[in-house]
Design a protein around this motif. Sequence first.
Motif, PDB file in Angstrom:
ATOM      1  N   MET A 176     -26.509  -6.428  -7.228  1.00 17.39           N
ATOM      2  CA  MET A 176     -25.407  -5.558  -6.860  1.00 17.39           C
ATOM      3  C   MET A 176     -24.133  -6.102  -7.507  1.00 17.39           C
ATOM      4  O   MET A 176     -23.885  -7.297  -7.498  1.00 17.39           O
ATOM      5  N   SER A 177     -23.321  -5.221  -8.067  1.00 19.87           N
ATOM      6  CA  SER A 177     -22.094  -5.639  -8.732  1.00 19.87           C
ATOM      7  C   SER A 177     -21.084  -6.169  -7.709  1.00 19.87           C
ATOM      8  O   SER A 177     -21.149  -5.839  -6.514  1.00 19.87           O
ATOM      9  N   GLU A 178     -20.159  -6.970  -8.223  1.00 22.98           N
ATOM     10  CA  GLU A 178     -19.128  -7.544  -7.343  1.00 22.98           C
ATOM     11  C   GLU A 178     -18.284  -6.444  -6.703  1.00 22.98           C
ATOM     12  O   GLU A 178     -17.941  -6.525  -5.528  1.00 22.98           O
ATOM     13  N   GLN A 179     -17.980  -5.396  -7.470  1.00 23.01           N
ATOM     14  CA  GLN A 179     -17.170  -4.302  -6.941  1.00 23.01           C
ATOM     15  C   GLN A 179     -17.899  -3.587  -5.810  1.00 23.01           C
ATOM     16  O   GLN A 179     -17.314  -3.290  -4.772  1.00 23.01           O
ATOM     17  N   LYS A 180     -19.206  -3.320  -5.991  1.00 22.16           N
ATOM     18  CA  LYS A 180     -19.993  -2.651  -4.947  1.00 22.16           C
ATOM     19  C   LYS A 180     -20.069  -3.524  -3.706  1.00 22.16           C
ATOM     20  O   LYS A 180     -19.951  -3.028  -2.583  1.00 22.16           O
ATOM     21  N   THR A 181     -20.278  -4.822  -3.903  1.00 20.85           N
ATOM     22  CA  THR A 181     -20.327  -5.746  -2.766  1.00 20.85           C
ATOM     23  C   THR A 181     -19.008  -5.724  -2.018  1.00 20.85           C
ATOM     24  O   THR A 181     -18.985  -5.639  -0.790  1.00 20.85           O
ATOM     25  N   ASN A 182     -17.897  -5.775  -2.754  1.00 20.01           N
ATOM     26  CA  ASN A 182     -16.575  -5.765  -2.115  1.00 20.01           C
ATOM     27  C   ASN A 182     -16.343  -4.482  -1.318  1.00 20.01           C
ATOM     28  O   ASN A 182     -15.785  -4.521  -0.222  1.00 20.01           O
ATOM     29  N   GLU A 183     -16.759  -3.340  -1.870  1.00 15.23           N
ATOM     30  CA  GLU A 183     -16.619  -2.067  -1.154  1.00 15.23           C
ATOM     31  C   GLU A 183     -17.464  -2.072   0.123  1.00 15.23           C
ATOM     32  O   GLU A 183     -17.009  -1.624   1.177  1.00 15.23           O
ATOM     33  N   LEU A 184     -18.672  -2.585   0.009  1.00 15.06           N
ATOM     34  CA  LEU A 184     -19.581  -2.612   1.148  1.00 15.06           C
ATOM     35  C   LEU A 184     -19.075  -3.540   2.256  1.00 15.06           C
ATOM     36  O   LEU A 184     -19.065  -3.158   3.426  1.00 15.06           O
ATOM     37  N   VAL A 185     -18.623  -4.745   1.892  1.00 16.99           N
ATOM     38  CA  VAL A 185     -18.139  -5.667   2.929  1.00 16.99           C
ATOM     39  C   VAL A 185     -16.864  -5.129   3.574  1.00 16.99           C
ATOM     40  O   VAL A 185     -16.657  -5.321   4.769  1.00 16.99           O
ATOM     41  N   ARG A 186     -16.064  -4.438   2.801  1.00 16.59           N
ATOM     42  CA  ARG A 186     -14.860  -3.817   3.374  1.00 16.59           C
ATOM     43  C   ARG A 186     -15.249  -2.771   4.416  1.00 16.59           C
ATOM     44  O   ARG A 186     -14.675  -2.723   5.508  1.00 16.59           O
ATOM     45  N   LYS A 187     -16.251  -1.939   4.104  1.00 18.26           N
ATOM     46  CA  LYS A 187     -16.707  -0.913   5.045  1.00 18.26           C
ATOM     47  C   LYS A 187     -17.315  -1.547   6.300  1.00 18.26           C
ATOM     48  O   LYS A 187     -17.079  -1.085   7.417  1.00 18.26           O
ATOM     49  N   ILE A 188     -18.071  -2.602   6.116  1.00 16.65           N
ATOM     50  CA  ILE A 188     -18.667  -3.305   7.263  1.00 16.65           C
ATOM     51  C   ILE A 188     -17.557  -3.864   8.148  1.00 16.65           C
ATOM     52  O   ILE A 188     -17.589  -3.725   9.375  1.00 16.65           O
ATOM     53  N   PHE A 189     -16.547  -4.479   7.528  1.00 14.29           N
ATOM     54  CA  PHE A 189     -15.445  -5.070   8.288  1.00 14.29           C
ATOM     55  C   PHE A 189     -14.632  -3.983   8.986  1.00 14.29           C
ATOM     56  O   PHE A 189     -14.260  -4.138  10.161  1.00 14.29           O
ATOM     57  N   GLU A 190     -14.368  -2.866   8.308  1.00 19.26           N
ATOM     58  CA  GLU A 190     -13.647  -1.741   8.927  1.00 19.26           C
ATOM     59  C   GLU A 190     -14.389  -1.243  10.164  1.00 19.26           C
ATOM     60  O   GLU A 190     -13.785  -1.032  11.216  1.00 19.26           O
ATOM     61  N   ALA A 191     -15.700  -1.053  10.032  1.00 22.57           N
ATOM     62  CA  ALA A 191     -16.509  -0.564  11.158  1.00 22.57           C
ATOM     63  C   ALA A 191     -16.489  -1.569  12.302  1.00 22.57           C
ATOM     64  O   ALA A 191     -16.386  -1.174  13.482  1.00 22.57           O
ATOM     65  N   TYR A 192     -16.555  -2.851  11.975  1.00 21.25           N
ATOM     66  CA  TYR A 192     -16.525  -3.895  13.005  1.00 21.25           C
ATOM     67  C   TYR A 192     -15.197  -3.856  13.757  1.00 21.25           C
ATOM     68  O   TYR A 192     -15.169  -3.891  14.993  1.00 21.25           O
ATOM     69  N   LEU A 193     -14.090  -3.770  13.016  1.00 22.49           N
ATOM     70  CA  LEU A 193     -12.765  -3.737  13.645  1.00 22.49           C
ATOM     71  C   LEU A 193     -12.606  -2.489  14.517  1.00 22.49           C
ATOM     72  O   LEU A 193     -12.078  -2.581  15.630  1.00 22.49           O
ATOM     73  N   GLU A 194     -13.076  -1.353  14.030  1.00 22.21           N
ATOM     74  CA  GLU A 194     -13.000  -0.111  14.818  1.00 22.21           C
ATOM     75  C   GLU A 194     -13.815  -0.243  16.103  1.00 22.21           C
ATOM     76  O   GLU A 194     -13.347   0.132  17.181  1.00 22.21           O
ATOM     77  N   ASN A 195     -15.014  -0.770  15.969  1.00 21.16           N
ATOM     78  CA  ASN A 195     -15.905  -0.942  17.121  1.00 21.16           C
ATOM     79  C   ASN A 195     -15.302  -1.853  18.182  1.00 21.16           C
ATOM     80  O   ASN A 195     -15.514  -1.656  19.380  1.00 21.16           O
TER      81      ASN A 195
END
Length: 165
Positions: free
Chosen positions: A1-20
């Motif tokens: 997985m590219s670094e950009q895709k990883t960064n987008e994915l971890v950002r989404k995971i972190f956003e969902a965690y913070l919202e939750n």
Amino acid sequence: MSEQKTNELVRKIFEAYLENKNLRKTPERFAILEEIYSRNDHFDVETLYIHMKNQKYRVSRATVYNTLELLVSCDLVTKHQFGKNMAQFEKSYGYRQHDHVICIECGKVVEFCDPRIHQIQTMVGDLLKFDIKHHSLNLYGFCSDCSVARKVSENAATAAKLQAN
């Protein structure tokens, strides 16, 4: 997985965690996440904080500490205690399982991966009827630089004793 895709994915995971958790999604928290995922090493809070200050980020030491704890809680960062009082961290999402060799003199950390360790983990899990999810193996010793320095120091001490007699 590219670094950009990883960064987008971890950002989404972190956003969902913070919202939750009903926590604020601040630019500082995401800047810290980005900084961590741009690194390929182990780091302590102070090193990360100073690096971010030098990069002109406007973050407080407390924000770095608190954000790291959140990132550990949502499994995006792993926290290690390598024998000293200071915790070290590393990114963990999409990062292969690995173990560590730590120098007890200078604190140097070297990662290694040996498939036999995974085989042992699987075998022990089967034998003891555990569904093992992860493990931690840290080996402690002297790195080659510190071993050489210790030998030089010991030789100098021996020579000094012989000269004194």
